[in-house]
Design a protein around this motif. Structure first.
Motif, PDB file in Angstrom:
ATOM      1  N   PHE A   1       2.391  -4.426   2.192  1.00 14.76           N
ATOM      2  CA  PHE A   1       3.467  -4.976   3.024  1.00 14.76           C
ATOM      3  C   PHE A   1       4.685  -4.101   2.760  1.00 14.76           C
ATOM      4  N   PRO A   2       4.937  -3.097   3.617  1.00 12.57           N
ATOM      5  CA  PRO A   2       5.950  -2.069   3.346  1.00 12.57           C
ATOM      6  C   PRO A   2       7.382  -2.563   3.411  1.00 12.57           C
ATOM      7  N   ALA A   3       7.774  -3.342   2.420  1.00  8.61           N
ATOM      8  CA  ALA A   3       9.160  -3.804   2.346  1.00  8.61           C
ATOM      9  C   ALA A   3      10.097  -2.669   1.950  1.00  8.61           C
ATOM     10  N   ARG A   4       9.508  -1.562   1.470  1.00  6.04           N
ATOM     11  CA  ARG A   4      10.306  -0.372   1.118  1.00  6.04           C
ATOM     12  C   ARG A   4       9.844   0.764   2.031  1.00  6.04           C
TER      13      ARG A   4
ATOM     14  N   ARG B   1       5.854   2.483   1.368  1.00  4.64           N
ATOM     15  CA  ARG B   1       5.349   2.906   2.684  1.00  4.64           C
ATOM     16  C   ARG B   1       3.941   3.494   2.548  1.00  4.64           C
ATOM     17  N   ALA B   2       3.724   4.274   1.491  1.00  2.00           N
ATOM     18  CA  ALA B   2       2.425   4.910   1.249  1.00  2.00           C
ATOM     19  C   ALA B   2       2.383   5.349  -0.207  1.00  2.00           C
ATOM     20  N   VAL B   3       1.238   5.854  -0.619  1.00  2.00           N
ATOM     21  CA  VAL B   3       1.095   6.386  -1.972  1.00  2.00           C
ATOM     22  C   VAL B   3       0.579   7.814  -1.886  1.00  2.00           C
ATOM     23  N   LEU B   4       1.120   8.674  -2.731  1.00  2.00           N
ATOM     24  CA  LEU B   4       0.675  10.059  -2.826  1.00  2.00           C
ATOM     25  C   LEU B   4      -0.156  10.181  -4.092  1.00  2.00           C
ATOM     26  N   LEU B   5      -1.419  10.503  -3.940  1.00  3.89           N
ATOM     27  CA  LEU B   5      -2.347  10.519  -5.068  1.00  3.89           C
ATOM     28  C   LEU B   5      -3.003  11.889  -5.179  1.00  3.89           C
ATOM     29  N   TRP B   6      -2.801  12.534  -6.318  1.00  7.49           N
ATOM     30  CA  TRP B   6      -3.442  13.822  -6.586  1.00  7.49           C
ATOM     31  C   TRP B   6      -4.630  13.541  -7.499  1.00  7.49           C
TER      32      TRP B   6
ATOM     33  N   TYR C   1      -6.754   1.369  -2.196  1.00  8.46           N
ATOM     34  CA  TYR C   1      -7.629   1.171  -1.037  1.00  8.46           C
ATOM     35  C   TYR C   1      -7.815  -0.322  -0.776  1.00  8.46           C
ATOM     36  N   SER C   2      -8.008  -1.092  -1.834  1.00 11.61           N
ATOM     37  CA  SER C   2      -8.207  -2.534  -1.678  1.00 11.61           C
ATOM     38  C   SER C   2      -6.947  -3.238  -1.173  1.00 11.61           C
ATOM     39  N   MET C   3      -5.777  -2.622  -1.425  1.00 18.69           N
ATOM     40  CA  MET C   3      -4.510  -3.205  -0.958  1.00 18.69           C
ATOM     41  C   MET C   3      -4.164  -2.764   0.462  1.00 18.69           C
ATOM     42  N   ASN C   4      -5.025  -1.933   1.056  1.00 19.73           N
ATOM     43  CA  ASN C   4      -4.789  -1.408   2.418  1.00 19.73           C
ATOM     44  C   ASN C   4      -3.553  -0.508   2.480  1.00 19.73           C
ATOM     45  N   THR C   5      -3.222   0.131   1.372  1.00 24.11           N
ATOM     46  CA  THR C   5      -2.069   1.033   1.333  1.00 24.11           C
ATOM     47  C   THR C   5      -2.451   2.391   1.890  1.00 24.11           C
ATOM     48  N   PRO C   6      -1.656   2.978   2.796  1.00 25.56           N
ATOM     49  CA  PRO C   6      -1.941   4.352   3.255  1.00 25.56           C
ATOM     50  C   PRO C   6      -1.934   5.308   2.063  1.00 25.56           C
ATOM     51  N   ILE C   7      -2.973   6.138   1.966  1.00 26.02           N
ATOM     52  CA  ILE C   7      -3.130   7.046   0.837  1.00 26.02           C
ATOM     53  C   ILE C   7      -3.121   8.485   1.336  1.00 26.02           C
ATOM     54  N   PHE C   8      -2.261   9.307   0.751  1.00 26.36           N
ATOM     55  CA  PHE C   8      -2.245  10.729   1.046  1.00 26.36           C
ATOM     56  C   PHE C   8      -2.776  11.472  -0.173  1.00 26.36           C
ATOM     57  N   MET C   9      -3.837  12.237   0.021  1.00 29.55           N
ATOM     58  CA  MET C   9      -4.447  12.996  -1.070  1.00 29.55           C
ATOM     59  C   MET C   9      -5.225  14.162  -0.501  1.00 29.55           C
ATOM     60  N   PRO C  10      -5.490  15.191  -1.313  1.00 25.22           N
ATOM     61  CA  PRO C  10      -6.269  16.330  -0.813  1.00 25.22           C
ATOM     62  C   PRO C  10      -7.648  15.881  -0.361  1.00 25.22           C
ATOM     63  N   SER C  11      -8.156  16.493   0.701  1.00 24.44           N
ATOM     64  CA  SER C  11      -9.486  16.135   1.192  1.00 24.44           C
ATOM     65  C   SER C  11     -10.516  17.123   0.683  1.00 24.44           C
TER      66      SER C  11
END
Length: 229
Positions: free
Chosen positions: A114-117, A201-206, A219-229
């Motif tokens: 829930f992107p309150a930030r 808003r999202a999480v940046l995961l390396w 993933y379980s929280m439905n948070t958008p995840i940005f990480m290398p593919s």
């Protein structure tokens, strides 16, 4: 100190409390040997390689293989791994019985995105990610996200800002740039709760390993995840 000496100390510390234990849970394969002679049902769920924490000596490893294999084959022991990669690794190292792979669901987070930030992105700040935070700040300070030539004044301002990067214990905790709509924060600037993490808003995961519990939690929280593919 070997695992047998450790197990003896463990039994001495636990003492009579072991009589009240119904089952033994372990998440490191080597430490499961602590329960080898307790006569208790053993549950093991592994997210680490089989030799994690095993002493780097031939004697310790040669002793570990048959003992782990014997426990895995017991009717009172249930072992599983967190992903197919580990399943293949364990299978190659000890053979049958092949351990089942059960994906982490991380339902314990108890939070939903829930992107309150909405203008903040969380960066998972593992030790090596201090470099990633500096790279982000360097790109944003340099205006690499925008187009056009930078003036001499812009470059001089960039050098001044570089000297003022807010660090704590030598690590950068936040990153941002003038005109850029998002700010990047590490979890060191939060209360480290899942409820708070879900507000970004999202999480940046390396990814630094082939299977991260952290990934499944977001993933379980439905948070958008940005990480290398």
């Amino acid at each position: 100190e070997g695992i047998d000496e450790f197990a003896e100390e463990f039994r001495a510390v636990a003492g009579e409390r072991l009589a009240q234990v119904d089952a033994f849970l372990c998440t490191v394969a080597y430490l499961c040997l602590l329960a080898e002679d307790l006569g208790l049902p053993v549950l093991g769920y592994f997210g680490h390689p089989l030799l994690f924490m095993v002493p780097r000596s031939d004697a310790a490893r040669e002793s570990f293989w048959p003992r782990f294999h014997s426990m895995a084959a017991s009717d009172t022991v249930g072992f599983a791994v967190s992903d197919p990669f580990l399943q293949m690794q364990y299978d190659y190292q000890v053979g049958a019985p092949r351990l089942p792979a059960i994906r982490t669901h991380a339902l314990y987070t108890g939070a939903t995105h829930f992107p309150a930030r909405p203008n903040e992105v969380l960066v998972m700040d593992r030790p090596h990610e201090c470099v990633m935070m500096c790279i982000i700040q360097r790109l944003l300070s340099g205006g690499a996200w925008s187009s056009g030539e930078r003036s001499r004044d812009d470059r001089e301002q960039e050098e001044e800002e570089k000297e003022e990067w807010p660090t704590k214990e030598g690590r950068l905790r936040s990153a941002g740039g003038p005109g850029y709509p998002y700010r990047f924060l590490t979890r060191a600037l939060t209360d480290r709760s899942f409820a708070t993490f879900s507000q970004f808003r999202a999480v940046l995961l390396w990814a630094y390993d082939m299977d991260l519990i952290t990934f499944y939690e977001f993933y379980s929280m439905n948070t958008p995840i940005f990480m290398p593919s």
